[in-house]
Motif scaffolding. Structure first.
Motif, PDB file in Angstrom:
ATOM      1  N   TYR A 152       0.851  -1.174   0.000  1.00 52.49           N
ATOM      2  CA  TYR A 152       0.000   0.000   0.000  1.00 52.49           C
ATOM      3  C   TYR A 152       0.893   1.231   0.000  1.00 52.49           C
ATOM      4  O   TYR A 152       1.342   1.682   1.034  1.00 52.49           O
ATOM      5  N   ARG A 153       1.143   1.720  -1.195  1.00 47.64           N
ATOM      6  CA  ARG A 153       2.009   2.885  -1.286  1.00 47.64           C
ATOM      7  C   ARG A 153       1.195   4.109  -0.912  1.00 47.64           C
ATOM      8  O   ARG A 153       0.056   4.247  -1.319  1.00 47.64           O
ATOM      9  N   SER A 154       1.771   4.988  -0.154  1.00 46.41           N
ATOM     10  CA  SER A 154       0.988   6.145   0.257  1.00 46.41           C
ATOM     11  C   SER A 154       0.913   7.137  -0.895  1.00 46.41           C
ATOM     12  O   SER A 154       1.847   7.303  -1.654  1.00 46.41           O
ATOM     13  N   GLY A 155      -0.228   7.770  -1.024  1.00 40.34           N
ATOM     14  CA  GLY A 155      -0.446   8.675  -2.135  1.00 40.34           C
ATOM     15  C   GLY A 155       0.380   9.937  -1.998  1.00 40.34           C
ATOM     16  O   GLY A 155       0.870  10.271  -0.936  1.00 40.34           O
ATOM     17  N   GLY A 156       0.556  10.630  -3.086  1.00 41.08           N
ATOM     18  CA  GLY A 156       1.181  11.939  -3.010  1.00 41.08           C
ATOM     19  C   GLY A 156       2.565  12.017  -3.598  1.00 41.08           C
ATOM     20  O   GLY A 156       2.730  12.401  -4.741  1.00 41.08           O
ATOM     21  N   SER A 157       3.543  11.621  -2.839  1.00 38.13           N
ATOM     22  CA  SER A 157       4.897  11.969  -3.231  1.00 38.13           C
ATOM     23  C   SER A 157       5.512  11.016  -4.244  1.00 38.13           C
ATOM     24  O   SER A 157       6.433  11.386  -4.954  1.00 38.13           O
ATOM     25  N   ILE A 158       4.981   9.815  -4.326  1.00 41.12           N
ATOM     26  CA  ILE A 158       5.711   8.785  -5.059  1.00 41.12           C
ATOM     27  C   ILE A 158       5.917   9.130  -6.533  1.00 41.12           C
ATOM     28  O   ILE A 158       6.983   8.919  -7.090  1.00 41.12           O
ATOM     29  N   LEU A 159       4.889   9.746  -7.132  1.00 45.83           N
ATOM     30  CA  LEU A 159       4.994  10.100  -8.537  1.00 45.83           C
ATOM     31  C   LEU A 159       6.122  11.102  -8.732  1.00 45.83           C
ATOM     32  O   LEU A 159       6.938  10.974  -9.631  1.00 45.83           O
ATOM     33  N   GLY A 160       6.161  12.103  -7.844  1.00 45.03           N
ATOM     34  CA  GLY A 160       7.213  13.110  -7.927  1.00 45.03           C
ATOM     35  C   GLY A 160       8.597  12.495  -7.747  1.00 45.03           C
ATOM     36  O   GLY A 160       9.559  12.943  -8.349  1.00 45.03           O
ATOM     37  N   ASP A 161       8.686  11.453  -6.949  1.00 48.17           N
ATOM     38  CA  ASP A 161       9.970  10.819  -6.698  1.00 48.17           C
ATOM     39  C   ASP A 161      10.490  10.081  -7.915  1.00 48.17           C
ATOM     40  O   ASP A 161      11.661  10.101  -8.207  1.00 48.17           O
ATOM     41  N   ARG A 162       9.576   9.435  -8.622  1.00 46.90           N
ATOM     42  CA  ARG A 162      10.126   8.549  -9.635  1.00 46.90           C
ATOM     43  C   ARG A 162      10.023   9.073 -11.062  1.00 46.90           C
ATOM     44  O   ARG A 162      10.660   8.542 -11.957  1.00 46.90           O
ATOM     45  N   THR A 163       9.249  10.107 -11.254  1.00 51.55           N
ATOM     46  CA  THR A 163       9.151  10.567 -12.625  1.00 51.55           C
ATOM     47  C   THR A 163      10.315  11.489 -12.966  1.00 51.55           C
ATOM     48  O   THR A 163      10.840  12.190 -12.114  1.00 51.55           O
ATOM     49  N   ARG A 164      10.736  11.436 -14.217  1.00 50.21           N
ATOM     50  CA  ARG A 164      11.852  12.273 -14.651  1.00 50.21           C
ATOM     51  C   ARG A 164      11.363  13.619 -15.184  1.00 50.21           C
ATOM     52  O   ARG A 164      12.135  14.528 -15.378  1.00 50.21           O
ATOM     53  N   VAL A 165      10.079  13.689 -15.448  1.00 46.81           N
ATOM     54  CA  VAL A 165       9.526  14.956 -15.903  1.00 46.81           C
ATOM     55  C   VAL A 165       9.235  15.788 -14.659  1.00 46.81           C
ATOM     56  O   VAL A 165       8.519  15.344 -13.767  1.00 46.81           O
ATOM     57  N   HIS A 166       9.784  16.971 -14.606  1.00 43.70           N
ATOM     58  CA  HIS A 166       9.620  17.753 -13.388  1.00 43.70           C
ATOM     59  C   HIS A 166       8.457  18.710 -13.499  1.00 43.70           C
ATOM     60  O   HIS A 166       8.213  19.298 -14.528  1.00 43.70           O
ATOM     61  N   PHE A 167       7.728  18.804 -12.432  1.00 44.42           N
ATOM     62  CA  PHE A 167       6.603  19.721 -12.384  1.00 44.42           C
ATOM     63  C   PHE A 167       6.580  20.317 -10.983  1.00 44.42           C
ATOM     64  O   PHE A 167       7.114  19.724 -10.046  1.00 44.42           O
ATOM     65  N   PRO A 168       5.958  21.489 -10.844  1.00 43.11           N
ATOM     66  CA  PRO A 168       5.973  22.122  -9.525  1.00 43.11           C
ATOM     67  C   PRO A 168       5.334  21.212  -8.479  1.00 43.11           C
ATOM     68  O   PRO A 168       4.354  20.525  -8.767  1.00 43.11           O
ATOM     69  N   ILE A 169       5.904  21.216  -7.299  1.00 46.42           N
ATOM     70  CA  ILE A 169       5.442  20.376  -6.206  1.00 46.42           C
ATOM     71  C   ILE A 169       3.932  20.511  -5.980  1.00 46.42           C
ATOM     72  O   ILE A 169       3.229  19.543  -5.838  1.00 46.42           O
ATOM     73  N   GLY A 170       3.452  21.731  -6.011  1.00 43.95           N
ATOM     74  CA  GLY A 170       2.032  21.951  -5.727  1.00 43.95           C
ATOM     75  C   GLY A 170       1.140  21.836  -6.946  1.00 43.95           C
ATOM     76  O   GLY A 170       0.023  22.331  -6.928  1.00 43.95           O
ATOM     77  N   GLU A 171       1.627  21.208  -8.014  1.00 46.29           N
ATOM     78  CA  GLU A 171       0.836  21.113  -9.248  1.00 46.29           C
ATOM     79  C   GLU A 171      -0.479  20.389  -9.006  1.00 46.29           C
ATOM     80  O   GLU A 171      -0.502  19.178  -8.808  1.00 46.29           O
ATOM     81  N   ARG A 172      -1.552  21.154  -9.035  1.00 46.28           N
ATOM     82  CA  ARG A 172      -2.854  20.568  -8.737  1.00 46.28           C
ATOM     83  C   ARG A 172      -3.400  19.700  -9.860  1.00 46.28           C
ATOM     84  O   ARG A 172      -4.303  18.902  -9.651  1.00 46.28           O
ATOM     85  N   ARG A 173      -2.898  19.916 -11.069  1.00 43.59           N
ATOM     86  CA  ARG A 173      -3.486  19.209 -12.211  1.00 43.59           C
ATOM     87  C   ARG A 173      -3.025  17.763 -12.306  1.00 43.59           C
ATOM     88  O   ARG A 173      -3.414  17.042 -13.202  1.00 43.59           O
ATOM     89  N   LEU A 174      -2.191  17.382 -11.376  1.00 39.43           N
ATOM     90  CA  LEU A 174      -1.709  16.008 -11.363  1.00 39.43           C
ATOM     91  C   LEU A 174      -2.010  15.411  -9.999  1.00 39.43           C
ATOM     92  O   LEU A 174      -1.617  15.968  -8.972  1.00 39.43           O
ATOM     93  N   TYR A 175      -2.712  14.306  -9.984  1.00 44.03           N
ATOM     94  CA  TYR A 175      -3.126  13.714  -8.714  1.00 44.03           C
ATOM     95  C   TYR A 175      -2.782  12.233  -8.738  1.00 44.03           C
ATOM     96  O   TYR A 175      -2.990  11.550  -9.749  1.00 44.03           O
ATOM     97  N   PHE A 176      -2.275  11.744  -7.640  1.00 39.12           N
ATOM     98  CA  PHE A 176      -1.877  10.345  -7.580  1.00 39.12           C
ATOM     99  C   PHE A 176      -2.441   9.690  -6.335  1.00 39.12           C
ATOM    100  O   PHE A 176      -2.364  10.254  -5.244  1.00 39.12           O
ATOM    101  N   ARG A 177      -3.025   8.536  -6.508  1.00 41.16           N
ATOM    102  CA  ARG A 177      -3.556   7.825  -5.351  1.00 41.16           C
ATOM    103  C   ARG A 177      -3.354   6.329  -5.557  1.00 41.16           C
ATOM    104  O   ARG A 177      -3.577   5.818  -6.652  1.00 41.16           O
ATOM    105  N   SER A 178      -2.958   5.614  -4.531  1.00 44.66           N
ATOM    106  CA  SER A 178      -2.948   4.159  -4.695  1.00 44.66           C
ATOM    107  C   SER A 178      -3.927   3.501  -3.751  1.00 44.66           C
ATOM    108  O   SER A 178      -4.278   4.042  -2.697  1.00 44.66           O
ATOM    109  N   GLN A 179      -4.394   2.377  -4.195  1.00 47.32           N
ATOM    110  CA  GLN A 179      -5.398   1.592  -3.450  1.00 47.32           C
ATOM    111  C   GLN A 179      -4.944   0.144  -3.427  1.00 47.32           C
ATOM    112  O   GLN A 179      -4.336  -0.318  -4.376  1.00 47.32           O
TER     113      GLN A 179
END
Ligand code: GDP
Length: 319
Positions: A98-125
């Motif tokens: 159960y990966r916690s939502g939020g930071s993981i996408l920012g950690d592993r993606t090579r495309v950089h986007f602002p930390i507070g980018e609202r248009r990108l949302y990540f959730r795991s279940q």
């Protein structure tokens, strides 16, 4: 929740503010019967705010290790980066952890986007089953996200049967594979060639094995799906180098058509029955039939959630 509080929550979620969105998603992840009226009220409030279903729902499935998570993260980040008007939600169904939502996408993606980018949302279940597929909370949450985002990417571990559920959920299904050492028999063994609308052969940076695998895959698709008028595309990608990702993005954009009313009704019916079966078992399904079936309940209610609220479940466990 009071009506003004709900209204404020929904207004925040529609603006893709972090906390209201998280709170709304948690409400729809709550499988307890007591949560049903709250969900119905939230969907009604979303409608009042003009948040109608608008997303294309894309399913990305495939065996663990094929690079799905990396690929889906890259695709989402690139989609958002190249068009300031587009928002993307990623729902990762993860059977192993159960990966916690939020930071993981920012950690592993090579495309950089602002930390507070609202248009990108990540959730795991978590998944319901050990063998993957979608979880109990997947459809409820998709019903919210598709009103708030332009694309909803659902990432699942696919092993045979679970593709069928993804097909019910998504408007377009991509099967992500990685190059194999051998011949087309290995692709055939997966037994999942029939469902996908398109194939993604990821890790194409590995060289000769990728080229051989591409031809083997083409052959096994032709074998599994003979006489198809337009054979499904195979995209050759590398989530690491970025090769081929623009072609997948173009495919997503080209297929962003909204499900028609009949398609939405059929999807609701399928997931309503799944909900009753998961929560109340066979006895619950019998009761559903006596209440006019999923179709009957859905026809009488304004929304899926209102139909859930109208369903009368078994009062006590059978037997
Ligand atoms: P998943 O289990 O399918 O979600 O796969 P992951 O995204 O976790 O990736 C599994 C491993 O493959 C990780 O070590 C990734 O860094 C690696 N990987 C993902 N995409 C690529 C790719 O395009 N090329 C190569 N060489 N490795 C990749």
């Amino acid at each position: 929740m009071t009506a003004p509080a709900l209204d404020e929550l929904i207004a925040g979620a529609v603006a893709l503010e972090k906390w209201p969105l998280a709170r709304l998603v948690r409400l729809f992840e709550d499988a307890r019967p007591e949560a049903v009226p709250g969900k119905a009220a939230a969907i009604a409030a979303l409608e009042t705010h003009g948040a109608l279903p608008r997303a294309m729902v894309a399913g990305f499935t495939g065996t663990p290790g094929s690079g799905k998570s990396t690929l889906v993260g890259e695709l989402a980040a690139r989609m958002v980066a190249r068009d300031p008007a587009i928002s993307v939600a990623v729902l990762a169904i993860d059977p192993s952890s159960y990966r916690s939502g939020g930071s993981i996408l920012g950690d592993r993606t090579r495309v950089h986007f602002p930390i507070g980018e609202r248009r990108l949302y990540f959730r795991s279940q978590p998944s319901d089953r050990e063998l993957g597929g979608i979880g109990r909370a997947t459809y409820p949450v998709v019903r919210v996200l598709e009103r708030l985002f332009d694309y909803v990417f659902v990432e699942t571990v696919g092993i045979g049967q679970s593709e069928v559920e993804v097909e019910r959920l998504a408007d377009r299904v991509y099967l992500v594979l990685q190059p194999l050492g051998g011949d087309h028999i290995q692709f055939m063994k997966a037994g999942i060639m029939e469902v996908p609308h398109a194939f993604i052969l990821n890790k194409c940076d590995v060289g000769a094995a990728a080229r051989r695998s591409y031809h083997a895959l083409r052959a096994s698709i032709d074998f599994a799906r003979p006489g198809e008028a337009s054979p499904p595309p195979i995209f050759r990608t590398s989530a690491l180098s970025g090769e081929g990702l623009d072609d997948v993005l173009a495919d997503l954009v080209a297929h962003r058509t909204l499900r028609d009313a009949a398609g939405r009704r059929e999807r609701d019916r399928y997931f309503f029955e799944k909900w009753v079966r998961d929560e109340y078992g066979r006895f619950g399904l019998d009761l559903l039939e006596r209440q006019g079936g999923a179709e009957g309940l859905l026809a009488r209610a304004a929304t899926f959630e209102a139909a859930q609220a109208a369903y009368r479940p078994p009062v006590a466990p059978p037997g």
